[in-house]
Design a protein around this motif. Structure first.
Motif, short mmCIF file in Angstrom:
data_model
loop_
_atom_site.label_atom_id
_atom_site.label_comp_id
_atom_site.label_asym_id
_atom_site.label_seq_id
_atom_site.Cartn_x
_atom_site.Cartn_y
_atom_site.Cartn_z
N VAL A 1 0.84 -1.21 0.00
CA VAL A 1 0.00 0.00 0.00
C VAL A 1 0.87 1.25 0.00
O VAL A 1 0.62 2.20 -0.77
CB VAL A 1 -0.94 -0.01 1.23
CG1 VAL A 1 -1.72 1.29 1.32
CG2 VAL A 1 -1.89 -1.20 1.15
N GLN A 2 1.89 1.25 0.83
CA GLN A 2 2.74 2.43 1.00
C GLN A 2 3.42 2.83 -0.32
O GLN A 2 3.32 3.96 -0.77
CB GLN A 2 3.79 2.15 2.07
CG GLN A 2 4.72 3.32 2.38
CD GLN A 2 4.06 4.39 3.20
OE1 GLN A 2 3.06 4.13 3.85
NE2 GLN A 2 4.60 5.59 3.17
N ARG A 3 4.07 1.87 -0.95
CA ARG A 3 4.82 2.27 -2.15
C ARG A 3 3.93 2.45 -3.36
O ARG A 3 4.21 3.29 -4.21
CB ARG A 3 5.95 1.29 -2.42
CG ARG A 3 5.61 -0.16 -2.67
CD ARG A 3 6.89 -0.92 -2.94
NE ARG A 3 6.68 -2.34 -3.14
CZ ARG A 3 7.63 -3.16 -3.57
NH1 ARG A 3 8.85 -2.68 -3.84
NH2 ARG A 3 7.39 -4.44 -3.73
N SER A 4 2.83 1.71 -3.44
CA SER A 4 1.92 1.89 -4.58
C SER A 4 1.36 3.30 -4.60
O SER A 4 1.40 4.00 -5.63
CB SER A 4 0.78 0.87 -4.51
OG SER A 4 1.26 -0.44 -4.64
N LEU A 5 0.83 3.75 -3.47
CA LEU A 5 0.20 5.07 -3.44
C LEU A 5 1.24 6.18 -3.42
O LEU A 5 0.98 7.28 -3.94
CB LEU A 5 -0.73 5.17 -2.23
CG LEU A 5 -1.85 4.12 -2.20
CD1 LEU A 5 -2.83 4.41 -1.08
CD2 LEU A 5 -2.59 4.06 -3.54
N SER A 6 2.40 5.90 -2.82
CA SER A 6 3.46 6.91 -2.84
C SER A 6 3.92 7.18 -4.27
O SER A 6 4.19 8.34 -4.64
CB SER A 6 4.65 6.44 -1.99
OG SER A 6 4.30 6.37 -0.63
N MET A 7 4.01 6.13 -5.10
CA MET A 7 4.46 6.34 -6.48
C MET A 7 3.40 7.07 -7.30
O MET A 7 3.73 7.84 -8.21
CB MET A 7 4.81 4.99 -7.12
CG MET A 7 6.12 4.41 -6.59
SD MET A 7 6.72 2.94 -7.47
CE MET A 7 5.49 1.72 -6.98
N ILE A 8 2.13 6.87 -6.98
CA ILE A 8 1.08 7.64 -7.67
C ILE A 8 1.23 9.12 -7.31
O ILE A 8 1.07 10.00 -8.17
CB ILE A 8 -0.31 7.11 -7.29
CG1 ILE A 8 -0.51 5.70 -7.85
CG2 ILE A 8 -1.41 8.05 -7.81
CD1 ILE A 8 -1.78 5.03 -7.40
N GLY A 9 1.56 9.39 -6.05
CA GLY A 9 1.79 10.77 -5.65
C GLY A 9 3.03 11.36 -6.30
O GLY A 9 3.02 12.51 -6.76
N ARG A 10 4.07 10.55 -6.40
CA ARG A 10 5.34 11.05 -6.93
C ARG A 10 5.30 11.23 -8.45
O ARG A 10 5.78 12.23 -8.98
CB ARG A 10 6.46 10.07 -6.55
CG ARG A 10 7.86 10.53 -6.94
CD ARG A 10 8.91 9.51 -6.52
NE ARG A 10 8.78 9.17 -5.10
CZ ARG A 10 8.57 7.94 -4.65
NH1 ARG A 10 8.46 6.92 -5.50
NH2 ARG A 10 8.46 7.71 -3.36
N TYR A 11 4.71 10.27 -9.15
CA TYR A 11 4.79 10.28 -10.61
C TYR A 11 3.55 10.83 -11.30
O TYR A 11 3.61 11.19 -12.47
CB TYR A 11 5.07 8.87 -11.12
CG TYR A 11 6.33 8.23 -10.56
CD1 TYR A 11 7.52 8.94 -10.48
CD2 TYR A 11 6.31 6.91 -10.09
CE1 TYR A 11 8.68 8.36 -9.95
CE2 TYR A 11 7.46 6.32 -9.57
CZ TYR A 11 8.63 7.05 -9.51
OH TYR A 11 9.77 6.47 -8.98
N ARG A 12 2.41 10.87 -10.60
CA ARG A 12 1.17 11.33 -11.25
C ARG A 12 0.41 12.35 -10.39
O ARG A 12 -0.79 12.49 -10.50
CB ARG A 12 0.26 10.14 -11.58
CG ARG A 12 0.80 9.25 -12.71
CD ARG A 12 0.94 10.01 -14.02
NE ARG A 12 1.48 9.19 -15.11
CZ ARG A 12 2.76 9.16 -15.46
NH1 ARG A 12 3.66 9.89 -14.78
NH2 ARG A 12 3.17 8.42 -16.47
N VAL B 1 -4.70 -2.57 -4.63
CA VAL B 1 -4.80 -2.13 -3.25
C VAL B 1 -6.26 -2.05 -2.81
O VAL B 1 -6.63 -2.47 -1.71
CB VAL B 1 -4.10 -0.77 -3.06
CG1 VAL B 1 -4.48 -0.12 -1.73
CG2 VAL B 1 -2.58 -0.94 -3.16
N ARG B 2 -7.12 -1.54 -3.69
CA ARG B 2 -8.55 -1.45 -3.36
C ARG B 2 -9.14 -2.85 -3.17
O ARG B 2 -9.90 -3.10 -2.24
CB ARG B 2 -9.31 -0.70 -4.46
CG ARG B 2 -10.76 -0.36 -4.11
CD ARG B 2 -11.58 -0.05 -5.34
NE ARG B 2 -11.69 -1.19 -6.23
CZ ARG B 2 -12.51 -2.21 -6.02
NH1 ARG B 2 -13.28 -2.24 -4.96
NH2 ARG B 2 -12.55 -3.23 -6.88
N ARG B 3 -8.78 -3.75 -4.06
CA ARG B 3 -9.29 -5.12 -3.96
C ARG B 3 -8.83 -5.78 -2.67
O ARG B 3 -9.61 -6.46 -1.99
CB ARG B 3 -8.80 -5.94 -5.16
CG ARG B 3 -9.19 -7.41 -5.06
CD ARG B 3 -8.43 -8.25 -6.04
NE ARG B 3 -9.31 -8.82 -7.04
CZ ARG B 3 -8.94 -9.71 -7.95
NH1 ARG B 3 -7.68 -10.09 -8.00
NH2 ARG B 3 -9.78 -10.19 -8.83
#
Length: 516
Positions: A354-365, A449-451
């Motif tokens: 969860v941490q790195r998936s959402l962090s990368m969405i914040g960082r890259y998008r 992550v949602r699933r």
């Protein structure tokens, strides 16, 4: 109208503080009913405390309190712990509540009027610890087992319920209903016990010896035997004013130590004599051991759940006891096992995904979930879309193999973490030409992550809600239905919050057991 599911648990005796065994049973019950809600079923979940009897009266006297004051204080400990663990019970019952006392008296009067109860002088052995009369056949090699404590010979008049008259009926009922007791080897134990004469049941205690109980309606100088009182609660609290409205229970959940004779002999016969239906199934769980030894107050190795909740959070304890115990078998609790599950399963596998998936969405998008065009998907992406994880999880849950359901779910989590490594979003982000591929990977991770939040909700309710919060998704009664575990594009274009660690790493001392 949705299918209904009614679950009752053993009610906990309030002569002491709640411990791990109490917590496990109630967590197990909560996981089972949360799963049923995820299927869209109408659920009624009943639990509570057993407050009458000699041990409670003695404990109150020792504490310098009235019996009611002692019960009020101790029952609050159970209620507070269940709230901290996130139990979703519909009702918390106390056998000192007036509607229950009235119902017990009505049941006793009905049985008395039918001739099912008689009076006689009784001489025999009495165990204060078990609060029951025992016979010499209960001895092992001429010695009373530790479970009975001090046993004294006594002679007194009492009222008896004609239990023995129903022995043949009960043996036939258990034989004809193989699903009645789960797991099946417990059913075999019951049938073996019914090969021996069961005798009639003493259902009273004279007030001269015990005042803390429900008076018999036909003999006010006697109070009701605590087991007869307690076993009635599952029906009496089913619905105020109309006790049998929700009865029978689909599942009654108990520990193996109170299966025989209380719940597999006394209770079914009581229900039969009262003209009430039997619960559809008795589900019997095992014991928690502490480093291979049975937990015991006298030994001092009883595990108090409170420090674990305080340090690691309620979901960590919920996960550990569900993952470690196969329902029906015994399991072992050690700090080392607990910490390993916390750090590896929860911290690394779930928390890190969860941490790195959402962090990368914040960082890259810039914190917004990108589009995920179907034509851009690769076989690697589609592996995470499979319905198989949900199917395997549901099949195991519905066969009461919750530890197996979690094994399947964690295999999916490990696959998701492998997907991160194989896709390497940090490398894709370095090449603008690979931006479309990066979009697909990030959107796939967000949906994964949602699933996972949906699939873990019955076991990790607090964690699932935290995940939904960072995904900016509403938490409603429908949020964690298993239909929502199907893969989709529900998050496309939606902003996500910067994540905080779900299971932060905790440095702990190398010591064993936070004891009660």
């Amino acid at each position: 109208m949705s299918q209904r599911f009614f679950l009752t648990t053993a009610i906990d005796y309030v002569n002491g503080r709640p411990h791990l065994g109490h917590a496990y049973e109630k967590i197990l019950a909560d996981v089972m009913v949360r799963h049923r809600r995820s299927l869209g079923e109408e659920v009624f979940f009943l639990t509570g405390v057993d407050e009458h009897g000699q041990k409670v009266q003695q404990s109150a006297q020792k504490a310098g309190l009235t019996s009611q004051e002692f019960c009020d204080q101790t029952s609050a400990l159970f209620r507070d712990l269940w709230a901290r663990l996130g139990l979703s019970n519909d009702r918390f019952v106390r056998t000192t509540d007036q509607p229950h006392k009235d119902y017990v008296r009505a049941c006793l009067q009905k049985l008395y009027d039918k001739g099912e109860i008689y009076f006689k002088e009784h001489e025999g052995f009495y165990s204060a610890r078990a609060e029951q009369f025992v016979t010499e056949k209960d001895q092992v090699d001429g010695v009373w087992p530790e479970i009975y404590g001090e046993v004294v010979k006594t002679k007194e008049p009492n009222y008896f319920f004609k239990l023995a008259a129903y022995q043949d009926w009960l043996r036939q009922y258990v034989t004809d209903h193989p699903e009645f007791i789960f797991p099946s080897f417990r059913r075999n134990e019951v049938l073996a016990a019914l090969e021996n004469p069961i005798g009639d049941l003493c259902i009273s205690r004279p007030k001269s010896r015990l005042e803390w109980g429900i008076p018999l309606p036909f003999a006010e100088d006697f109070v009701t035997y605590v087991w007869f009182d307690a076993l009635i609660n599952y029906v009496s609290f089913a619905d105020p004013g109309l006790p049998t409205d929700k009865w029978p229970a689909d599942v009654h959940l108990i520990g193996k130590d109170i299966l025989i004779p209380a719940h597999a002999v006394y209770w079914p016969i009581m229900l039969k004599a009262l003209g009430l239906e039997q619960p559809k199934q008795l589900v019997v769980h095992g014991w928690w051991m502490n480093r291979g030894a049975k937990m015991s107050k006298s030994v001092g190795n009883v595990v108090d759940p409170e420090p674990y909740i305080e340090t690691f959070g309620p979901d960590a304890l919920r996960y550990f006891v569900m993952r470690e115990m196969s329902l029906g078998q015994d399991a072992d609790f050690t700090d080392e096992k607990f910490i390993q599950r916390y750090q590896s399963d929860l911290g690394n596998d779930l928390g890190n995904l969860v941490q790195r998936s959402l962090s990368m969405i914040g960082r890259y998008r810039e914190g917004s979930v990108p589009a995920r065009p179907a034509e851009a998907l690769t076989d690697l992406d589609r592996e995470l879309e499979s319905d198989e994880p949900t199917t395997l999880f549901r099949e195991a849950m519905e066969s009461k193999q919750i530890h197996i359901a979690l094994q399947h779910l964690w295999a999916y989590l490990q696959k998701a973490n492998q997907y991160v490594e194989q896709s390497a979003p940090w490398k894709l982000a370095k090449d603008p030409a690979l931006a479309p591929r990066l979009d697909v990977v990030l959107a796939t991770l967000a949906e994964t992550v949602r699933r996972v939040a949906v699939l873990t909700a019955s076991v990790l309710p607090h964690t699932s809600e935290k995940i939904y919060a960072v995904l900016n998704l509403p938490v409603t009664a429908e949020s964690f239905r298993l239909t929502e575990a199907a893969f989709g594009n529900r998050l496309e274009g939606k902003p996500v919050q910067p994540p905080t660690p779900l299971f932060p790493r905790i440095e702990v001392e190398k010591e064993e057991g936070k004891k009660a």
